[in-house]
Design a protein around this motif. Structure first.
Motif, mmCIF file in Angstrom:
data_model
loop_
_atom_site.group_PDB
_atom_site.id
_atom_site.type_symbol
_atom_site.label_atom_id
_atom_site.label_comp_id
_atom_site.label_asym_id
_atom_site.label_seq_id
_atom_site.Cartn_x
_atom_site.Cartn_y
_atom_site.Cartn_z
ATOM 1 N N UNK A 486 -6.201 0.565 -9.305
ATOM 2 C CA UNK A 486 -7.415 0.671 -7.604
ATOM 3 C C UNK A 486 -8.728 -0.307 -8.278
ATOM 4 N N UNK A 487 -8.738 -0.596 -9.772
ATOM 5 C CA UNK A 487 -9.440 -1.131 -9.708
ATOM 6 C C UNK A 487 -9.334 -3.097 -10.123
ATOM 7 N N UNK A 488 -8.214 -3.378 -9.456
ATOM 8 C CA UNK A 488 -7.401 -4.384 -10.099
ATOM 9 C C UNK A 488 -6.754 -4.836 -11.539
ATOM 10 N N UNK A 489 -6.848 -6.049 -11.667
ATOM 11 C CA UNK A 489 -6.234 -6.624 -13.106
ATOM 12 C C UNK A 489 -3.937 -5.993 -13.565
ATOM 13 N N UNK A 490 -4.951 -4.714 -13.463
ATOM 14 C CA UNK A 490 -3.765 -3.978 -13.713
ATOM 15 C C UNK A 490 -2.369 -3.228 -12.605
ATOM 16 N N UNK A 491 -1.122 -3.566 -12.875
ATOM 17 C CA UNK A 491 -0.446 -3.268 -12.212
ATOM 18 C C UNK A 491 1.250 -2.005 -12.417
ATOM 19 N N UNK A 492 1.514 -1.598 -12.053
ATOM 20 C CA UNK A 492 2.819 -1.029 -12.532
ATOM 21 C C UNK A 492 4.103 -1.227 -11.633
ATOM 22 N N UNK A 493 5.453 -2.014 -12.401
ATOM 23 C CA UNK A 493 6.010 -2.565 -10.884
ATOM 24 C C UNK A 493 7.231 -0.864 -11.630
ATOM 25 N N UNK A 494 7.827 -0.436 -10.412
ATOM 26 C CA UNK A 494 9.090 0.519 -10.343
ATOM 27 C C UNK A 494 9.619 0.311 -10.115
ATOM 28 N N UNK A 495 10.742 0.685 -10.135
ATOM 29 C CA UNK A 495 12.314 0.857 -9.880
ATOM 30 C C UNK A 495 12.511 2.930 -9.002
ATOM 31 N N UNK A 496 12.217 2.943 -8.529
ATOM 32 C CA UNK A 496 11.854 4.435 -7.995
ATOM 33 C C UNK A 496 13.443 4.070 -7.245
ATOM 34 N N UNK A 497 13.784 5.874 -7.428
ATOM 35 C CA UNK A 497 15.092 6.869 -7.132
ATOM 36 C C UNK A 497 16.482 5.807 -7.282
ATOM 37 N N UNK A 498 16.712 4.951 -6.535
ATOM 38 C CA UNK A 498 18.065 4.279 -7.190
ATOM 39 C C UNK A 498 17.992 3.390 -8.672
ATOM 40 N N UNK A 499 17.073 2.757 -8.398
ATOM 41 C CA UNK A 499 16.361 2.470 -9.798
ATOM 42 C C UNK A 499 16.250 3.113 -11.113
#
Length: 682
Positions: A486-499
């Protein structure tokens, strides 16, 4: 034979004396009409029957016979939208209409709908309709000339509805549904162990929702919605809507929208109801055939307007009247989708191609309805509208099929909303797009593109000089979703469910991969409002085994594994916007080192070997000592007059009191004597 006997009896009756049907002189009739004919009398016509379905329309043009038919057609076109008109009357005087008319609908609800939507309707520059229900005239005629003070309503104290913001350790809260929905708990987040705030059995029948600022917790029940809040989560308000399935809040938390597929009727729209959260009153009902694209109504950022889209129509309503803006909808042929700016009262909508007319994206300012930007697009298959959280940028994801080529090409049309004439930049991608997301409070965006197993993650920066720069691309990523802090700069790349729950924690300031991890079969990712923590979870609603939620730092360090029996849902409690100005925030960042020492000391204390019970015990003892010391000091001050009285007015509370009355006296003490033989020194 029987007929013959009857005829004989009739003849005898005619020839004989006529019988008397009068009551005896002493007969008393004690049966009233209500008792004898009650059911008939109750159905007798009333003088006021039907008038609650009649509306009076004033400020209607005064016309002669030659224009009357045209006027009737115009009136019928406007007022038949609200229901079937069964009767109409145009009073005349000296060959002209009088300027007011009477219209009768089939039901009172239709009449009320006409009043709500047509009152104030501007027919032309000289004529603005005033519409009232006929029964209002009786109400206004019977108003007393003497003012009566309204009855005082008892004040309901629900406590501090934002108490969680005063937590000394700045802990955020979250709700958890587990045991397949049988139990719901509210917890305070802590790096070591979650702290239970409230826990109840069968608190909700399906799921829960937080209001946009975190003030209320909404629970679902067969008979309606309940809102809870305050320190002990007391019930704040109830809303009766049988079979309710979906809800939505206005961003200001003043209004709530509920949907039920069970309640709708032709004359009384109740599929969607808009409620006043503070009073619990129903503001307006709407028909709804399908809730497939929820929310049906989309709100402006300040809650002043809300809008819905139907075939070839965009209807914009204003609060608190809940009536159509300017009393009319926008006719937009072929409109496919629309979205409000999160920072301004601007609506973006797009229309597909129609024969030789290109597709177009339009930005419209409200309430003026001024078109501030129109962008024509060609060979369009589909469009998606993505606003940056502060409304600084709009990205229109355009899927196109260029002539002479096969396959779909995607263009990202970036509208710079804060610049004059709203310039547009374009980024083209020939690979299929899996996900797109803006940095919430910055000028970067992330894109997942390609085909599994060769999925790429690209990061772009929208620069002030009118260029869009590709700052980094990670290839061969196991990801299908992007979750920004929510504050920007950081993020998560997620492979949900089938990944299988692959996770990559990225710092976009220098585009470094901070950590790569996995939460097997993860179905959801939720950032806390501060951007310090992130939760990954496996919901029982999507996967029946390994149900749990894990807590991570923003850098990807695993802190907790919380295994809850048949865990279903975790939602962080939102925080309202900060009250600090930008200057105050800059000052805090500047002096952060000064505050960091305090935080480090607290962190060391929390990481010490002393158990939580021992720390709590010491804190309790310290609090008891503080209270005892305060009471002792209060008693000491209360006894001051008594001390002065006992000591003859001499104040002995302070060491340096009454200096002028001191007498100086020198006292000598014999301490030691030492004799030295001088002869021995020679």
């Amino acid at each position: 034979m029987q007929e013959t006997q009857d005829m004989a009896a009739e003849a005898e009756f005619e020839e004989g004396e006529e019988p008397s049907f009068s009551d005896p002189e002493d007969f008393e009739d004690d049966i009233d009409d209500e008792e004898l004919l009650g059911d008939v009398l109750r159905e007798r016509p009333q003088e006021a029957d039907g008038i609650d379905s009649v509306v009076v329309v004033d400020n209607v043009p005064q016309v002669g016979p030659e224009r009357l038919e045209k006027l009737k057609n115009v009136i019928h076109k406007i007022f038949s939208k609200f229901g079937k008109i069964t009767n109409e009357f145009y009073p005349e005087d000296e060959g002209k209409t009088k300027g007011y008319i009477f219209l009768e609908y089939t039901s009172p609800n239709q009449a009320l709908e006409a009043v709500k939507n047509a009152d104030g309707y501007k027919l032309d520059k000289q004529h603005t309709f005033r519409v009232n229900v006929f029964t209002d005239f009786d109400k206004y005629m019977n108003i007393s000339d003497e003012w009566e003070a309204p009855e005082k309503q008892p004040f309901k104290d629900f406590g501090n509805l934002r108490h969680w913001l005063e937590d000394p350790d700045c802990r955020d809260q979250y709700s958890v549904i587990y045991e397949a929905g049988e139990r719901t708990g509210i917890f305070s987040n802590d790096a070591k162990e979650a702290i239970t705030v409230e826990e109840r059995a069968r608190w909700t029948e399906t799921y829960v929702r937080w209001s946009p600022k975190g003030t209320y917790l909404a629970t679902f029940h067969q008979r309606g919605i309940a809102l809870w809040g305050g320190e002990k989560f007391k019930q704040i308000q109830r809303f009766s809507h049988q079979g309710v399935q979906l809800i939505d809040f206005s961003p200001c938390e003043r209004y709530m929208v509920t949907f039920s597929p069970l309640m709708d009727t032709k004359d009384d729209p109740q599929a969607i109801i808009i409620w006043d959260v503070l009073t619990g009153q129903k503001k307006r009902g709407f028909h709804c055939e399908s809730s497939a694209h929820w929310p049906i109504f989309k709100w402006s950022h300040d809650g002043k307007f809300f809008a819905r889209m139907t075939q070839d129509t965009l209807s914009i309503y204003e609060t608190p009247s809940m009536g159509l803006l300017d009393k009319k909808s926008l006719k937009i042929s072929g409109i496919k989708d629309f979205s409000w700016s999160p920072g301004d009262n601007i609506i973006a909508f797009w229309v597909p191609e129609d024969k030789d007319i290109p597709a177009r994206v339009t930005l419209m300012q409200l309430p003026s309805r001024q078109e501030i930007r129109v962008r024509n697009l060609f060979n369009v298959v589909d469009c998606k509208l993505h606003w940056q959280k502060q409304g600084d940028y709009l990205c229109v994801k355009v899927d196109r099929t260029p002539k002479g080529t096969q396959g779909v090409v995607t263009n990202f049309e970036i509208f710079r909303m804060r610049e004059k004439q709203v310039p547009v930049d374009v980024v083209e991608m020939k690979e299929s797009i899996i996900a797109f997301a803006w940095e919430p409070n910055g000028s970067k965006f992330a894109v997942l593109h390609g085909e599994s197993p060769r999925i790429n993650a690209s990061f772009y920066h929208v620069k002030n000089n009118g260029k869009i720069e590709l700052i980094k691309m990670f290839d061969k990523q196991q990801a299908n979703s992007i979750f920004w802090s929510p504050q920007g700069q950081f993020l998560v790349l997620a492979g949900l469910r089938s990944m299988n729950g692959a996770l990559a924690f990225v710092d976009t300031s220098d585009c470094t991969m901070m950590n790569i991890a996995e939460h097997y079969m993860a179905s959801d990712v939720e950032w806390d409002p501060t951007g310090r923590y992130v939760v990954t979870s496996v919901s029982w609603w999507s996967h029946k085994v390994d149900n749990a939620f894990w807590l991570w730092t923003f850098q990807g360090r695993l802190l907790q594994k919380n295994n809850k029996d048949r865990f279903c849902q975790l939602l962080w409690r939102p925080r309202p916007a900060t009250l600090l100005s930008q200057e105050q925030i800059k000052l805090i960042k500047k002096d952060l080192k000064k505050y960091s020492k305090i935080f480090e000391q607290k962190d060391r204390l929390s990481q010490s070997k002393a158990s939580k019970e021992l720390v709590d015990k010491r804190r309790t003892m310290m609090e008891e000592y503080r209270k005892y010391r305060e009471s002792a000091m209060q008693m000491y001050q209360e006894q001051r007059p008594l001390r002065l009285e006992l000591r003859g007015g001499v104040d002995t509370d302070e060491l340096d009191s009454n200096v002028d009355d001191w007498e100086e006296e020198t006292i000598e003490f014999f301490i030691n004597e030492e004799i030295i033989q001088l002869g021995d020194l020679e």
